[in-house]
Design a protein around this motif. Structure first.
Motif, PDB file in Angstrom:
ATOM      1  N   ARG A 106      26.979  43.370  28.871  1.00 24.74           N
ATOM      2  CA  ARG A 106      27.057  43.690  30.306  1.00 24.74           C
ATOM      3  C   ARG A 106      26.237  44.948  30.597  1.00 24.74           C
ATOM      4  O   ARG A 106      26.081  45.825  29.740  1.00 24.74           O
ATOM      5  CB  ARG A 106      28.513  43.909  30.709  1.00 24.74           C
ATOM      6  CG  ARG A 106      29.399  42.687  30.488  1.00 24.74           C
ATOM      7  CD  ARG A 106      30.125  42.280  31.750  1.00 24.74           C
ATOM      8  NE  ARG A 106      30.993  41.130  31.551  1.00 24.74           N
ATOM      9  CZ  ARG A 106      30.633  39.858  31.728  1.00 24.74           C
ATOM     10  NH1 ARG A 106      29.396  39.556  32.099  1.00 24.74           N
ATOM     11  NH2 ARG A 106      31.493  38.875  31.543  1.00 24.74           N
TER      12      ARG A 106
ATOM     13  N   ARG B  20      40.089  36.813  24.583  1.00 25.85           N
ATOM     14  CA  ARG B  20      39.775  35.474  25.087  1.00 25.85           C
ATOM     15  C   ARG B  20      40.666  34.415  24.408  1.00 25.85           C
ATOM     16  O   ARG B  20      41.211  33.535  25.062  1.00 25.85           O
ATOM     17  CB  ARG B  20      38.287  35.194  24.856  1.00 25.85           C
ATOM     18  CG  ARG B  20      37.772  33.892  25.384  1.00 25.85           C
ATOM     19  CD  ARG B  20      37.033  34.025  26.685  1.00 25.85           C
ATOM     20  NE  ARG B  20      36.856  32.710  27.291  1.00 25.85           N
ATOM     21  CZ  ARG B  20      36.202  32.471  28.413  1.00 25.85           C
ATOM     22  NH1 ARG B  20      35.663  33.438  29.099  1.00 25.85           N
ATOM     23  NH2 ARG B  20      36.103  31.253  28.898  1.00 25.85           N
TER      24      ARG B  20
ATOM     25  N   MET C 254      42.162  39.531  36.435  1.00 24.12           N
ATOM     26  CA  MET C 254      42.315  38.190  37.022  1.00 24.12           C
ATOM     27  C   MET C 254      42.330  38.271  38.552  1.00 24.12           C
ATOM     28  O   MET C 254      41.711  37.446  39.223  1.00 24.12           O
ATOM     29  CB  MET C 254      43.638  37.557  36.577  1.00 24.12           C
ATOM     30  CG  MET C 254      43.746  37.419  35.103  1.00 24.12           C
ATOM     31  SD  MET C 254      42.769  36.032  34.561  1.00 24.12           S
ATOM     32  CE  MET C 254      43.248  35.962  32.883  1.00 24.12           C
TER      33      MET C 254
ATOM     34  N   GLY D 185      39.079  36.922  40.589  1.00 25.49           N
ATOM     35  CA  GLY D 185      39.385  35.618  41.168  1.00 25.49           C
ATOM     36  C   GLY D 185      39.480  35.534  42.672  1.00 25.49           C
ATOM     37  O   GLY D 185      39.138  34.510  43.241  1.00 25.49           O
TER      38      GLY D 185
ATOM     39  N   PHE E 100      30.002  28.972  37.545  1.00 23.38           N
ATOM     40  CA  PHE E 100      30.979  29.687  36.723  1.00 23.38           C
ATOM     41  C   PHE E 100      30.351  30.218  35.435  1.00 23.38           C
ATOM     42  O   PHE E 100      31.061  30.573  34.501  1.00 23.38           O
ATOM     43  CB  PHE E 100      32.152  28.760  36.386  1.00 23.38           C
ATOM     44  CG  PHE E 100      32.937  28.347  37.618  1.00 23.38           C
ATOM     45  CD1 PHE E 100      33.796  29.241  38.241  1.00 23.38           C
ATOM     46  CD2 PHE E 100      32.789  27.082  38.162  1.00 23.38           C
ATOM     47  CE1 PHE E 100      34.504  28.883  39.388  1.00 23.38           C
ATOM     48  CE2 PHE E 100      33.490  26.711  39.308  1.00 23.38           C
ATOM     49  CZ  PHE E 100      34.350  27.625  39.920  1.00 23.38           C
TER      50      PHE E 100
ATOM     51  N   ALA F  41      29.066  34.245  42.596  1.00 23.35           N
ATOM     52  CA  ALA F  41      28.440  35.098  41.584  1.00 23.35           C
ATOM     53  C   ALA F  41      26.963  34.706  41.558  1.00 23.35           C
ATOM     54  O   ALA F  41      26.579  33.764  40.874  1.00 23.35           O
ATOM     55  CB  ALA F  41      29.093  34.860  40.224  1.00 23.35           C
TER      56      ALA F  41
ATOM     57  N   THR G 225      31.884  31.988  29.792  1.00 18.19           N
ATOM     58  CA  THR G 225      32.025  31.252  31.046  1.00 18.19           C
ATOM     59  C   THR G 225      33.350  31.629  31.709  1.00 18.19           C
ATOM     60  O   THR G 225      34.273  32.100  31.040  1.00 18.19           O
ATOM     61  CB  THR G 225      31.934  29.735  30.742  1.00 18.19           C
ATOM     62  OG1 THR G 225      31.825  29.045  31.949  1.00 18.19           O
ATOM     63  CG2 THR G 225      33.156  29.232  30.026  1.00 18.19           C
TER      64      THR G 225
ATOM     65  N   TRP H  75      36.787  41.463  22.597  1.00 16.88           N
ATOM     66  CA  TRP H  75      36.657  40.362  23.571  1.00 16.88           C
ATOM     67  C   TRP H  75      37.195  39.056  22.971  1.00 16.88           C
ATOM     68  O   TRP H  75      37.940  38.323  23.612  1.00 16.88           O
ATOM     69  CB  TRP H  75      35.191  40.191  24.007  1.00 16.88           C
ATOM     70  CG  TRP H  75      34.999  38.918  24.774  1.00 16.88           C
ATOM     71  CD1 TRP H  75      35.312  38.701  26.088  1.00 16.88           C
ATOM     72  CD2 TRP H  75      34.536  37.669  24.254  1.00 16.88           C
ATOM     73  NE1 TRP H  75      35.066  37.395  26.423  1.00 16.88           N
ATOM     74  CE2 TRP H  75      34.590  36.739  25.317  1.00 16.88           C
ATOM     75  CE3 TRP H  75      34.087  37.248  23.003  1.00 16.88           C
ATOM     76  CZ2 TRP H  75      34.202  35.409  25.162  1.00 16.88           C
ATOM     77  CZ3 TRP H  75      33.692  35.922  22.852  1.00 16.88           C
ATOM     78  CH2 TRP H  75      33.757  35.022  23.921  1.00 16.88           C
TER      79      TRP H  75
ATOM     80  N   ALA I   4      40.264  28.305  40.132  1.00 20.70           N
ATOM     81  CA  ALA I   4      39.503  28.460  41.380  1.00 20.70           C
ATOM     82  C   ALA I   4      39.227  27.109  42.033  1.00 20.70           C
ATOM     83  O   ALA I   4      39.364  26.961  43.252  1.00 20.70           O
ATOM     84  CB  ALA I   4      38.182  29.178  41.085  1.00 20.70           C
TER      85      ALA I   4
HETATM   86  C1  HEM Z   1      35.011  30.323  42.823  1.00 18.43           C
HETATM   87  C2  HEM Z   1      35.570  31.290  42.148  1.00 18.43           C
HETATM   88  C3  HEM Z   1      34.957  31.930  40.939  1.00 18.43           C
HETATM   89  C4  HEM Z   1      33.644  32.054  40.592  1.00 18.43           C
HETATM   90  C5  HEM Z   1      32.428  31.557  41.349  1.00 18.43           C
HETATM   91  C6  HEM Z   1      33.608  32.749  39.325  1.00 18.43           C
HETATM   92  C7  HEM Z   1      32.443  33.007  38.617  1.00 18.43           C
HETATM   93  C8  HEM Z   1      32.428  33.582  37.361  1.00 18.43           C
HETATM   94  C9  HEM Z   1      31.239  33.732  36.566  1.00 18.43           C
HETATM   95  C10 HEM Z   1      29.835  33.282  36.957  1.00 18.43           C
HETATM   96  C11 HEM Z   1      31.599  34.312  35.400  1.00 18.43           C
HETATM   97  C12 HEM Z   1      30.695  34.621  34.217  1.00 18.43           C
HETATM   98  C13 HEM Z   1      30.091  35.984  34.380  1.00 18.43           C
HETATM   99  C14 HEM Z   1      29.066  36.306  33.331  1.00 18.43           C
HETATM  100  O1  HEM Z   1      28.803  35.513  32.424  1.00 18.43           O
HETATM  101  O2  HEM Z   1      28.493  37.389  33.445  1.00 18.43           O
HETATM  102  C15 HEM Z   1      33.020  34.581  35.470  1.00 18.43           C
HETATM  103  C16 HEM Z   1      33.749  35.210  34.491  1.00 18.43           C
HETATM  104  C17 HEM Z   1      35.087  35.489  34.606  1.00 18.43           C
HETATM  105  N1  HEM Z   1      35.950  35.041  35.586  1.00 18.43           N
HETATM  106 FE1  HEM Z   1      35.439  33.955  37.208  1.00 18.43          FE
HETATM  107  N2  HEM Z   1      34.885  33.043  38.935  1.00 18.43           N
HETATM  108  C18 HEM Z   1      35.745  32.552  39.880  1.00 18.43           C
HETATM  109  C19 HEM Z   1      37.115  32.603  39.865  1.00 18.43           C
HETATM  110  C20 HEM Z   1      37.866  33.218  38.892  1.00 18.43           C
HETATM  111  C21 HEM Z   1      39.309  33.252  38.852  1.00 18.43           C
HETATM  112  C22 HEM Z   1      40.235  32.536  39.841  1.00 18.43           C
HETATM  113  C23 HEM Z   1      39.657  34.024  37.779  1.00 18.43           C
HETATM  114  C24 HEM Z   1      41.028  34.371  37.243  1.00 18.43           C
HETATM  115  C25 HEM Z   1      42.147  33.756  37.542  1.00 18.43           C
HETATM  116  C26 HEM Z   1      38.438  34.460  37.141  1.00 18.43           C
HETATM  117  C27 HEM Z   1      38.368  35.258  36.026  1.00 18.43           C
HETATM  118  C28 HEM Z   1      37.208  35.515  35.319  1.00 18.43           C
HETATM  119  C29 HEM Z   1      37.170  36.315  34.099  1.00 18.43           C
HETATM  120  C30 HEM Z   1      38.359  37.027  33.468  1.00 18.43           C
HETATM  121  C31 HEM Z   1      35.843  36.294  33.660  1.00 18.43           C
HETATM  122  C32 HEM Z   1      35.286  36.987  32.415  1.00 18.43           C
HETATM  123  C33 HEM Z   1      35.324  36.027  31.244  1.00 18.43           C
HETATM  124  C34 HEM Z   1      34.774  36.637  29.968  1.00 18.43           C
HETATM  125  O3  HEM Z   1      33.969  37.554  30.034  1.00 18.43           O
HETATM  126  O4  HEM Z   1      35.160  36.115  28.902  1.00 18.43           O
HETATM  127  N3  HEM Z   1      37.364  33.945  37.846  1.00 18.43           N
HETATM  128  N4  HEM Z   1      33.503  34.100  36.673  1.00 18.43           N
END
Ligand code: HEM
Length: 458
Positions: free
Chosen positions: A79, A107, A267, A271, A398, A334, A404, A103, A411
């Motif tokens: 990051r 995870r 979260m 989210g 996502f 995103a 991912t 991490w 969502a």
């Molecule tokens: C439409 C809704 C959402 C979109 C578009 C979205 C999009 C993303 C994207 C693109 C990433 C990857 C970021 C990266 O690789 O740099 C990500 C990671 C993540 N998202 Fe979402 N997200 C959404 C909803 C949520 C929700 C509802 C939660 C939790 C309940 C959540 C929790 C997380 C977490 C914790 C990560 C980090 C995962 C990791 O690094 O292992 N997201 N999200």
């Protein structure tokens, strides 16, 4: 000749610059609308290589290169310091910002708690909160146009917080909302020095972020302490119960109290705004395309979407789901995944030096002329069962690979359910003809609070 089917709605989008931006215009665009940092050529080429004050900056679109960064050599790409300094005060050491072995442990421990089997529990919280919001919105709509972005932001935060802390919301909901909204409006935005300085050198804004952190940790710890005093129940009531019981399948370790707090914060923050925007754009697109709105309305007309039936109803909503997927394509919340190369690497023909900034932009990929037919047109049918499969790295709202989104299922469930409930209850239309343009700073949001007329359906 018009090559679109005439009924496709083509929503307006911000103009891409004709050529690469100079330094000043680049920083201005990052602060005001980052969708305008990529030149027109970015939507046709496999990569765009630029530099900021001598530091290489690469936008990559080629599937093999994306695979290399996000999957094959993911450990080499971490990051950025801007992401860390802006998010650390609110998400702490939770999953989003952790790296390496820490991490992996987090995870592995969280993943089972986010598996599809939690959908029924979550769908119940979602449907309940949506029923309450719809009742409030119906009263507002009877008096005049409704600010839909404010409505869905309120609802998504309510759903996120109830799904985490179902029991404590009555007492702490308002404080939680105040702090999260306040952070997002000010300290959570990138400023010039955030982008320029390494994370280890604090700015004045970082000091304000630290003060925010101590108030935020205080509130979260208070909520957690209140929950731990409540008697446990046989089955989990919300994500807090799931994460409290979660164990690392390899080491058996549970989360400490501080880790639990940072996970809950992560979260809620990751989210709620992203899902609110998905809902906003889905409603905007349906308000702009009568044919598609009627298809969704016909699909949901006779379906029971109440809290007890919501989880099962999800299998009966293919067009609603396709609409959500298409909204995520046209307006990925995103809009960019940013990484820094830890060591040198090679992406096809491109040599990546140490420290280079790598950008993979769902916004660009989803509108790439070589990856999509009519990329700017709204056409949910692209995502129906019989449509040709889209390449894995052409559509990635996502993200992809080991990092991912862990909340994608959550969502999508929420967005489909809320959209279905809204369209079941209301006919939606824009209250005026001002174009609604996407603006990206942290996420892809509308440029103004568009008003909608909501008319109850029979
Ligand atoms: C439409 C809704 C959402 C979109 C578009 C979205 C999009 C993303 C994207 C693109 C990433 C990857 C970021 C990266 O690789 O740099 C990500 C990671 C993540 N998202 Fe979402 N997200 C959404 C909803 C949520 C929700 C509802 C939660 C939790 C309940 C959540 C929790 C997380 C977490 C914790 C990560 C980090 C995962 C990791 O690094 O292992 N997201 N999200």
């Amino acid at each position: 000749m018009n090559v679109h089917a005439p009924s496709f709605f083509v929503p307006p989008r911000p103009a891409a610059p004709a050529k690469e931006l100079g330094l000043y215009r680049f920083f201005t665009a990052v602060r005001t609308n980052a969708l305008q940092i990529w030149p027109r050529a970015a939507y046709e080429q496999e990569a765009v290589v630029e530099s900021t004050l001598g530091r290489p900056r690469l936008l990559i679109n080629a599937p093999d290169a994306i695979h290399r960064v996000l999957v094959e050599n993911a450990a080499n790409y971490c990051r950025t310091s801007a992401t860390i300094r802006i998010l650390r005060p609110i998400v702490g050491k939770g999953l989003f910002l952790s790296e390496g072995e820490e991490w992996r442990h987090q995870r592995r421990t969280i993943a089972p708690a986010m598996a599809p089997r939690i959908v029924p529990m979550m769908a119940r919280h979602m449907a309940q909160a949506t029923e309450e919001t719809i009742a409030q919105v119906a009263a507002l709509a009877a008096r005049g146009p409704v600010d839909i972005i404010a409505t869905v932001q309120f609802l998504a935060l309510e759903i996120a917080a109830r799904s985490m802390f179902s029991l404590e919301m009555r007492q702490y909901g308002a404080a939680l909302r105040r702090m999260i909204m306040g952070f997002g409006a000010n300290l959570g935005r990138p400023y010039f020095l955030d982008l320029m300085l390494p994370a280890a050198i604090p700015t004045l804004r970082d000091l304000a972020r630290m003060r925010f952190r101590s108030r935020w940790v205080g509130l979260m710890d208070e909520i957690i302490a209140a929950r731990l005093r409540a008697p446990p129940e046989g089955k989990p009531r919300d994500l807090f119960d799931m994460l409290l019981a979660a164990r690392d399948p390899e080491t058996g370790a549970a989360f400490s109290r501080a880790q639990l707090r940072d996970q809950m914060a992560t979260m809620i923050v990751a989210g709620h705004e992203t899902t609110a925007l998905t809902l906003f754009w889905s409603l905007y697109l349906l308000a702009s395309s009568a044919v598609d709105q009627e298809r969704v309305a016909a699909e949901v007309r006779a379906i029971d979407l109440g809290p007890d039936a919501a989880a099962e109803a999800l299998t009966k909503l293919p067009y609603t789901k396709a609409t959500v997927n298409e909204a995520l394509r046209l307006y990925p919340p995103a809009f960019v995944l940013a990484r820094v190369a830890i060591e040198r690497d090679r992406l096809g023909d491109i040599a990546v030096p140490r420290g280079a900034l790598i950008m993979i932009s769902p916004w660009v990929l989803h509108r790439h002329l070589r990856l999509w037919t009519d990329p700017d047109a709204f056409n949910p049918a692209r995502f129906l069962g019989d449509a040709p499969l889209v390449h894995r790295f052409a559509y990635m709202p996502f993200g992809a690979g080991p990092r991912t989104c862990i909340g994608a299922q959550f969502a999508l469930t929420e967005a489909c359910l809320v959209l279905a409930m809204m369209i079941q209850r209301f006919h939606v239309a824009l209250a005026d003809t001002t174009p609604v343009l996407p603006v990206a700073v942290i996420v892809t949001q509308p440029d103004h609070a568009a008003l909608f007329r909501l008319r109850p359906r029979d």
